[in-house]
Design a protein around this motif. Structure first.
Motif, PDB file in Angstrom:
ATOM      1  N   LEU A   7      39.053 -54.445  34.672  1.00 23.80           N
ATOM      2  CA  LEU A   7      39.747 -53.498  35.543  1.00 23.80           C
ATOM      3  C   LEU A   7      40.981 -54.176  36.132  1.00 23.80           C
ATOM      4  CD1 LEU A   7      36.829 -51.862  37.498  1.00 23.80           C
ATOM      5  CD2 LEU A   7      38.371 -50.736  35.907  1.00 23.80           C
ATOM      6  N   ALA A  44      45.461 -49.551  41.597  1.00 17.50           N
ATOM      7  CA  ALA A  44      45.312 -50.759  42.410  1.00 17.50           C
ATOM      8  C   ALA A  44      46.629 -51.251  42.980  1.00 17.50           C
ATOM      9  CB  ALA A  44      44.666 -51.864  41.570  1.00 17.50           C
ATOM     10  N   GLN A  73      42.434 -47.762  38.595  1.00 20.64           N
ATOM     11  CA  GLN A  73      41.249 -47.845  39.449  1.00 20.64           C
ATOM     12  C   GLN A  73      40.904 -46.491  40.049  1.00 20.64           C
ATOM     13  OE1 GLN A  73      41.464 -50.833  42.523  1.00 20.64           O
ATOM     14  NE2 GLN A  73      41.145 -52.539  41.100  1.00 20.64           N
TER      15      GLN A  73
END
Length: 343
Positions: free
Chosen positions: A23, A111, A201
């Motif tokens: 991620l 993010a 995210q």
């Protein structure tokens, strides 16, 4: 350190550490040359927001705020940390009491992003919202993790060593967002009016929430540059998540969009057997989705990587056209974005 005891460490989170590790933290800010714009589909263009035109000037988004209950206890206090009193900022195209009758689109930033960057796109007239809809942008309440201003969870290059931290942070995010969605559905006219969307995210969380986080069936989820989180691949029975109901399996619309060069999460292109699209399709099929379904669910943007897909302040708002076409049950490949293909 975690606030709660977590005895009985299960091997499935060790098994899924590689998902956490992939991620990404920050979209690559590289030079990216957009192809020349193409004609927007007349059907989509005809449903664009009242008086709202690309290139126009809008007033800023309305700022709303939602507070978590006083008894909310995060599972971890590890960075990026949550404040002692969690409040969530939401930027909305509509004032309270005036949400669009056709639905509310809930967008979670990536993010490396923030809700404010979408306020900039909105004010510049770059988000052509369909008529009768509201769009809201939810700001992560977490603190910074240098250089990220407010990610939803820890940069996951630490996933191999600290898989539980990432598990706890996602669980906390889900609890917080479930509370926010409970508030927003009252404005929207019910959960069935909510569309859960996001990028990176935020997109991963939006799919998890729609499928297993929120009990009622929302209108749909559309994830941009996402993968299947461990809690989606193996839904925990811990009170935070619930397996999708029969009504949800039949009624929840799901869409996915990414660049055909996006290798962020798996190290493979999304269309590859080891890429994100086969992973998402298999995960959701195993849960019971797509059975007897003749709707398309996956689209690729030719030549785009993870960061270049947008939507954000760096790469523009074209991805919203694809999203809006999906919501309106129109062909995303004809939404006015160059080189979008069905997978």
């Amino acid at each position: 350190m975690p606030f709660r005891g977590h005895a009985g460490f299960t091997s499935r989170f060790q098994y899924f550490w590689s998902t956490w590790a992939s991620l990404l933290c920050l979209p690559p800010h590289i030079l990216y040359t957009l192809a020349s714009p193409v004609q927007q589909a007349p059907a989509l263009r005809g449903q664009m927001m009242r008086g709202h035109h690309r290139g126009g000037v809008n007033s800023g988004l309305e700022e709303l705020e939602y507070h978590m209950p006083h008894d909310f206890e995060p599972q971890t206090d590890r960075d990026p940390i949550l404040p002692s009193r969690v409040r969530v900022k939401v930027l909305s195209s509509s004032k309270k009491g005036h949400f669009g009758k056709n639905g509310t689109i809930v967008f979670l930033h990536g993010a490396g992003g923030q809700a404010d960057e979408y306020n900039h796109l909105w004010k510049n007239g770059e988000i052509d919202l369909p008529s009768g809809f509201t769009i809201v942008f939810v700001q992560s309440p977490r603190g910074s993790w240098d250089p990220l201003p407010s990610p939803w969870l820890r940069p996951t290059k630490y996933g191999e060593d600290q898989p539980r931290t990432l598990e706890w942070q996602v669980n906390d995010d889900v609890q917080i967002l479930k509370h926010v969605l409970q508030e927003l559905q009252e404005e929207a006219g019910g959960y069935s009016k909510l569309w859960l969307t996001g990028r990176s995210q935020g997109a991963c969380l939006s799919v998890l929430l729609a499928v297993a986080g929120v009990g009622p069936t929302v209108a749909g989820a559309f994830a941009i540059a996402a993968t299947a989180l461990p809690q989606l691949q193996s839904i925990p029975f811990d009170g935070t998540y619930t397996a999708p109901s029969h009504d949800k399996l039949k009624g929840l619309r799901l869409g996915f969009y990414t660049g055909d060069r996006d290798t962020q999460f798996t190290g493979h292109h999304p269309w590859h057997s080891g890429g994100t699209f086969p992973l998402l399709k298999q995960t959701l099929t195993d849960l019971g989705f797509f059975s007897g379904d003749d709707e398309d669910h996956f689209w690729l943007k030719e030549g785009a990587g993870h960061g270049g897909i947008g939507p954000d302040a760096h790469f523009g708002a074209d991805a919203f056209k694809v999203l809006f076409a999906f919501i309106l049950k129109q062909d995303p490949t004809k939404a006015g974005v160059h080189s979008v293909t069905k997978w």
